[in-house]
Design a protein around this motif. Sequence first.
Motif, mmCIF file in Angstrom:
data_model
loop_
_atom_site.group_PDB
_atom_site.id
_atom_site.type_symbol
_atom_site.label_atom_id
_atom_site.label_comp_id
_atom_site.label_asym_id
_atom_site.label_seq_id
_atom_site.Cartn_x
_atom_site.Cartn_y
_atom_site.Cartn_z
ATOM 1 N N GLU A 96 19.822 3.462 2.074
ATOM 2 C CA GLU A 96 18.227 3.442 2.054
ATOM 3 C C GLU A 96 17.773 4.080 1.647
ATOM 4 O O GLU A 96 17.500 5.198 0.547
ATOM 5 C CB GLU A 96 18.019 4.824 3.800
ATOM 6 N N VAL A 97 16.145 3.545 1.969
ATOM 7 C CA VAL A 97 15.585 4.054 0.614
ATOM 8 C C VAL A 97 13.871 3.649 1.013
ATOM 9 O O VAL A 97 13.152 2.729 2.217
ATOM 10 C CB VAL A 97 15.528 2.498 -0.838
ATOM 11 N N ILE A 98 13.371 5.001 0.751
ATOM 12 C CA ILE A 98 12.304 5.470 1.950
ATOM 13 C C ILE A 98 11.271 4.379 1.137
ATOM 14 O O ILE A 98 10.594 5.025 -0.034
ATOM 15 C CB ILE A 98 12.261 7.171 2.037
ATOM 16 N N VAL A 99 9.964 3.523 1.864
ATOM 17 C CA VAL A 99 9.527 3.098 1.069
ATOM 18 C C VAL A 99 7.820 3.717 2.176
ATOM 19 O O VAL A 99 8.057 3.710 3.462
ATOM 20 C CB VAL A 99 9.124 1.836 1.796
ATOM 21 N N GLY A 100 6.723 3.727 1.525
ATOM 22 C CA GLY A 100 5.647 4.219 1.828
ATOM 23 C C GLY A 100 5.146 2.555 3.045
ATOM 24 O O GLY A 100 5.373 1.912 2.887
ATOM 25 N N ASP A 101 4.943 2.995 4.550
ATOM 26 C CA ASP A 101 5.165 2.685 5.286
ATOM 27 C C ASP A 101 3.670 0.757 5.624
ATOM 28 O O ASP A 101 3.949 -0.222 5.416
ATOM 29 C CB ASP A 101 4.490 2.886 6.699
ATOM 30 N N TYR A 102 2.145 1.915 4.653
ATOM 31 C CA TYR A 102 0.993 0.884 4.681
ATOM 32 C C TYR A 102 0.820 0.328 3.242
ATOM 33 O O TYR A 102 0.514 0.521 2.301
ATOM 34 C CB TYR A 102 0.111 2.358 5.082
ATOM 35 N N THR A 103 1.587 -1.190 3.359
ATOM 36 C CA THR A 103 1.988 -2.095 2.574
ATOM 37 C C THR A 103 1.991 -3.425 2.655
ATOM 38 O O THR A 103 2.688 -3.584 3.813
ATOM 39 C CB THR A 103 2.958 -1.238 1.690
ATOM 40 N N GLY A 106 20.545 -5.637 -0.598
ATOM 41 C CA GLY A 106 21.261 -5.278 1.066
ATOM 42 C C GLY A 106 21.244 -3.563 1.163
ATOM 43 O O GLY A 106 22.058 -3.420 2.056
ATOM 44 N N SER A 107 20.724 -3.156 0.559
ATOM 45 C CA SER A 107 19.600 -1.801 1.478
ATOM 46 C C SER A 107 18.936 -2.029 2.706
ATOM 47 O O SER A 107 18.196 -2.638 2.990
ATOM 48 C CB SER A 107 19.087 -1.242 -0.124
ATOM 49 N N LYS A 108 18.960 -0.710 3.156
ATOM 50 C CA LYS A 108 17.961 -0.894 3.819
ATOM 51 C C LYS A 108 16.469 -0.008 3.552
ATOM 52 O O LYS A 108 16.591 1.398 3.524
ATOM 53 C CB LYS A 108 18.451 -0.356 5.004
ATOM 54 N N PRO A 109 15.050 -0.356 3.883
ATOM 55 C CA PRO A 109 14.252 0.100 3.714
ATOM 56 C C PRO A 109 13.886 0.539 5.043
ATOM 57 O O PRO A 109 14.056 0.651 6.374
ATOM 58 C CB PRO A 109 12.716 -1.351 3.729
ATOM 59 N N VAL A 110 13.053 2.310 4.892
ATOM 60 C CA VAL A 110 12.905 3.391 6.160
ATOM 61 C C VAL A 110 11.429 3.571 5.448
ATOM 62 O O VAL A 110 11.605 4.344 4.408
ATOM 63 C CB VAL A 110 13.925 4.884 5.862
ATOM 64 N N PHE A 111 10.879 3.290 6.851
ATOM 65 C CA PHE A 111 9.549 3.128 6.797
ATOM 66 C C PHE A 111 8.670 4.620 7.017
ATOM 67 O O PHE A 111 8.959 5.374 7.837
ATOM 68 C CB PHE A 111 8.438 2.147 7.119
ATOM 69 N N ALA A 112 7.983 5.502 6.029
ATOM 70 C CA ALA A 112 7.698 6.738 6.108
ATOM 71 C C ALA A 112 5.854 6.452 6.259
ATOM 72 O O ALA A 112 5.255 5.617 5.448
ATOM 73 C CB ALA A 112 7.347 7.680 5.020
ATOM 74 N N ASP A 113 5.063 7.443 7.159
ATOM 75 C CA ASP A 113 4.051 7.157 7.841
ATOM 76 C C ASP A 113 2.941 7.810 6.437
ATOM 77 O O ASP A 113 3.419 8.486 5.090
ATOM 78 C CB ASP A 113 3.900 8.150 8.874
#
Length: 378
Positions: free
Chosen positions: A76-83, A95-102
């Motif tokens: 999993e890679v945490i990504v800034g959501d507003y983009t 094949g990784s999963k983006p996990v969106f942070a507020d």
Amino acid sequence: MSDVVLLGQPTVGEEEIEAIREVFASGWLAGAGPACKRFEEKFAAVAGVPHVVATSNCGSALHLAMLTLGAGPGDEVIVGDYTFPATGHSVMYNGSKPVFADVRPDSWTIDPASVEALITPRTKGIIAVDVAGQPADYAELRKIADKHGLFLVEDAACAAGATYQGRPAGSLADVAVFSFHGRKGITAGEGGAFVTANAEIAAHARKLHTYGIAPAVDRAASTTLPIPEFDELGYNYRLSDIQAAIMSVQVDRLPALLAARTHAANRYQELLGDFDLLELPVALADRTHPWQAYIVTLNHGIDRGEVAMRLRERGVQCNFGTYASHVQPLYGQTSPCPVSADVFARHLAIPMHANLTDAEVETVAAAVREVVTAVAKG
């Protein structure tokens, strides 16, 4: 003054044309050639790092970041959501999963507290986004990344020339990536850059961006006939030398372009700062905002679509800001990012580029006041 005030416009001229002529005369138009090397050396000074790999676009640079930092299936890679979704897409390519942070409600950059709450045993890294060019909170993010053994990437797509606590965008994470799309602060129409202080990571990125072998320019001076071997899957992510020549001129223009954008932003503040039907963007005190875009936040209940249509009818180009990634069907995320969702619904980008005249800024500001007031009244 044009009848239409453009949302964005590149600043290009005879210098760029002459740079293209020089590439034509050299005979090397392909990617990763001598003009690319010259641009990479120039841009390293802007980004504050020793290693730059010029790429076909920012999306390819993001993919190279995930490849070289080891994100893969099950991670999993945490990504800034507003983009723009290129950020989340890059995580999925491997094949990784983006996990969106507020995000923060003022700068719209990733909220460190949201990042901390999302970390799991599967978390591999963090991608922070410099929204509209303003850097995220890298001091706090660096502490979180180091605490949990995570990589940190700066999506500086819009941030050429920005600074954070005195350090340039590009030097704030393990790897940073830039965009040179037509609406960015410096541009060749398309293009990007992968930058890092880590020589090993840079060398790996350079190999992968040329199908998995060294670029041809590195073999050009050989006194033998080197035959490359392919031992790793790579990609064609090279920037052409034509674009690189344009970018070298654009780097020289950067200080003047930043000054012009800052002047326009300051005029908007003077002309709209007392208008209570919207909020203006914030430039945080410990960072330099490059104003890649100028995004206002309409008050709740004002019909943004109606505002946009009326502004366009008056010759003022505008658009929504960017995306709340977590609501995009592709990603399948169910956990909310309420701040990002809110600004996604209320943001409106109005004209911002280095060619704006004071008269055009005044025209835009007057139109925004009149149209938003009328729409608010119904």
